[in-house]
Scaffold this active site. Structure first.
Site, PDB file in Angstrom:
ATOM      1  N   GLY A  16       0.692  -1.297  -0.147  1.00 24.74           N
ATOM      2  CA  GLY A  16      -0.013  -0.146   0.052  1.00 24.74           C
ATOM      3  C   GLY A  16       0.726   1.403  -0.050  1.00 24.74           C
ATOM      4  CG  ASN A  18       1.424   3.324  -5.640  1.00 24.73           C
ATOM      5  OD1 ASN A  18       2.042   4.332  -6.231  1.00 24.73           O
ATOM      6  ND2 ASN A  18       2.392   2.097  -5.955  1.00 24.73           N
ATOM      7  CG  MET A  96      -1.127  -7.836  -6.696  1.00 23.12           C
ATOM      8  SD  MET A  96      -0.266  -6.771  -8.353  1.00 23.12           S
ATOM      9  CE  MET A  96       1.092  -6.276  -7.250  1.00 23.12           C
ATOM     10  CB  ILE A  98      -7.298 -10.025 -14.219  1.00 23.19           C
ATOM     11  CG1 ILE A  98      -5.753  -9.401 -14.445  1.00 23.19           C
ATOM     12  CG2 ILE A  98      -7.886  -9.480 -15.390  1.00 23.19           C
ATOM     13  CD1 ILE A  98      -4.976 -10.181 -15.316  1.00 23.19           C
ATOM     14  CG  LEU A  99     -10.858  -5.695 -11.362  1.00 20.90           C
ATOM     15  CD1 LEU A  99     -10.809  -4.521 -11.163  1.00 20.90           C
ATOM     16  CD2 LEU A  99     -11.949  -6.364 -10.531  1.00 20.90           C
ATOM     17  CG  HIS A 115       2.032  -1.706 -15.289  1.00 22.71           C
ATOM     18  ND1 HIS A 115       1.672  -2.700 -14.947  1.00 22.71           N
ATOM     19  CD2 HIS A 115       3.041  -1.837 -16.117  1.00 22.71           C
ATOM     20  CE1 HIS A 115       2.704  -3.730 -15.239  1.00 22.71           C
ATOM     21  NE2 HIS A 115       3.143  -3.125 -16.201  1.00 22.71           N
ATOM     22  CD  GLU A 153     -12.772  -4.451 -22.940  1.00 27.02           C
ATOM     23  OE1 GLU A 153     -13.011  -3.416 -22.290  1.00 27.02           O
ATOM     24  OE2 GLU A 153     -12.833  -4.582 -24.269  1.00 27.02           O
ATOM     25  CG  ASP A 156      -1.264  -3.500 -17.508  1.00 26.02           C
ATOM     26  OD1 ASP A 156      -1.679  -2.992 -16.327  1.00 26.02           O
ATOM     27  OD2 ASP A 156      -0.535  -4.668 -17.254  1.00 26.02           O
ATOM     28  CB  ALA A 185       7.953   6.963 -11.887  1.00 25.75           C
TER      29      ALA A 185
HETATM   30  C1  GAR Z   1       3.273  -0.959  -7.380  1.00 26.56           C
HETATM   31  O1  GAR Z   1       4.844  -1.095  -8.020  1.00 26.56           O
HETATM   32  C2  GAR Z   1       2.244  -1.176  -8.587  1.00 26.56           C
HETATM   33  O2  GAR Z   1       3.035  -0.309  -9.516  1.00 26.56           O
HETATM   34  C3  GAR Z   1       2.474  -2.524  -8.969  1.00 26.56           C
HETATM   35  O3  GAR Z   1       2.495  -3.276  -7.628  1.00 26.56           O
HETATM   36  C4  GAR Z   1       3.182  -2.587  -6.818  1.00 26.56           C
HETATM   37  C5  GAR Z   1       2.373  -2.400  -5.405  1.00 26.56           C
HETATM   38  O4  GAR Z   1       3.026  -1.659  -4.359  1.00 26.56           O
HETATM   39  N1  GAR Z   1       1.193  -2.910  -9.550  1.00 26.56           N
HETATM   40  C6  GAR Z   1       1.352  -3.754 -10.702  1.00 26.56           C
HETATM   41  O5  GAR Z   1       2.219  -4.468 -10.802  1.00 26.56           O
HETATM   42  C7  GAR Z   1      -0.165  -3.719 -11.222  1.00 26.56           C
HETATM   43  N2  GAR Z   1       0.007  -4.554 -12.533  1.00 26.56           N
HETATM   44  P1  GAR Z   1       2.298  -0.991  -3.191  1.00 26.56           P
HETATM   45  O6  GAR Z   1       1.267  -1.882  -2.612  1.00 26.56           O
HETATM   46  O7  GAR Z   1       3.363  -0.652  -2.306  1.00 26.56           O
HETATM   47  O8  GAR Z   1       1.637   0.358  -3.707  1.00 26.56           O
END
Ligand code: GAR
Length: 204
Positions: A16, A18, A96, A98-99, A115, A153, A156, A185
């Site tokens: 979490g 992000n 994580m 897919i919807l 992503h 759908e 990415d 980023a």
């Molecule tokens: C992040 O790097 C995010 O971009 C990636 O998982 C990590 C989650 O970290 N997401 C994907 O790969 C989705 N395809 P976080 O739980 O610390 O935010």
């Protein structure tokens, strides 16, 4: 100008960081057109739940396992919680799972995802978390980065909203590169995109 703020739900599965960047950006006024009103986790052990609780944000755990792996029932539970919250914007922040098209259609142009690569590189089914950085290092790219995009759908595959490039340095491991991509980023463009889309939602 309106006083209304977009109601944001953040969907998480893990650490979490992000989600934390969004919470901090709301506190610092970088996000001013929206407010996080709900956190949904598909994993009861996600540290993101702790972060939500520390910030006073209601959270709910909805796992596919509790529906015996039934994708439709899992998504119905997500949709109910999101509709009940009167959600304007859904942010996938390390979510994580897919919807389906049924789900993405229900919230068309209202779901965004971060992503950890420059789409269309290293994305789509099977590219998530550390695997993305492993693939980037394996390929030997010298520049990678992160992308925020709308969710449809196709994994990415939705319209790109923001991207930021990050250098790959000699000696990088997947973990080191992941941290640099997050710091330089993801934690910047995700809050910026959340503000941009929230503003568009409340002004329309
Ligand atoms: C992040 O790097 C995010 O971009 C990636 O998982 C990590 C989650 O970290 N997401 C994907 O790969 C989705 N395809 P976080 O739980 O610390 O935010």
């Amino acid at each position: 100008m309106t006083d209304r703020k977009a109601r944001i739900a953040v969907l998480v599965s893990g650490g979490g960081t992000n989600l934390q960047a969004i919470i901090d950006a709301e506190k610092n006024g970088i996000i001013k057109s929206g407010t996080v009103t709900l956190v949904l986790a598909n994993n009861s052990k996600a540290y993101a739940i702790e972060r939500a609780s520390k910030a006073g944000i209601p959270s709910k755990v909805i796992t596919k396992k509790s529906f015996d792996g039934d994708q439709n029932a899992f998504e119905d539970a997500l949709i109910n919680a999101l509709d009940e919250n009167k959600t304007d914007l859904i942010v996938l922040a390390g979510f994580m799972s897919i919807l389906s098209k049924r789900f993405t259609k229900h919230f068309e142009n209202r779901i965004i995802n971060v992503h950890p690569s420059l789409i269309p590189s290293f994305c789509g089914q099977g590219f998530y978390g550390l695997k993305v950085h492993e693939a980037a290092l394996e390929k030997g790219v010298k520049v990678t980065g992160a992308t925020v995009h709308f969710v449809n759908e196709i994994p990415d595959g939705g319209k790109i909203i923001m991207q930021k490039a990050v250098e790959v340095l000699p000696g990088d491991t997947p973990e080191i590169l992941q941290k640099r991509v997050m710091e330089q980023a993801e934690w910047k463009i995700l809050p910026a995109a959340v503000e941009q889309i929230s503003k568009e939602i409340i002004e329309h």
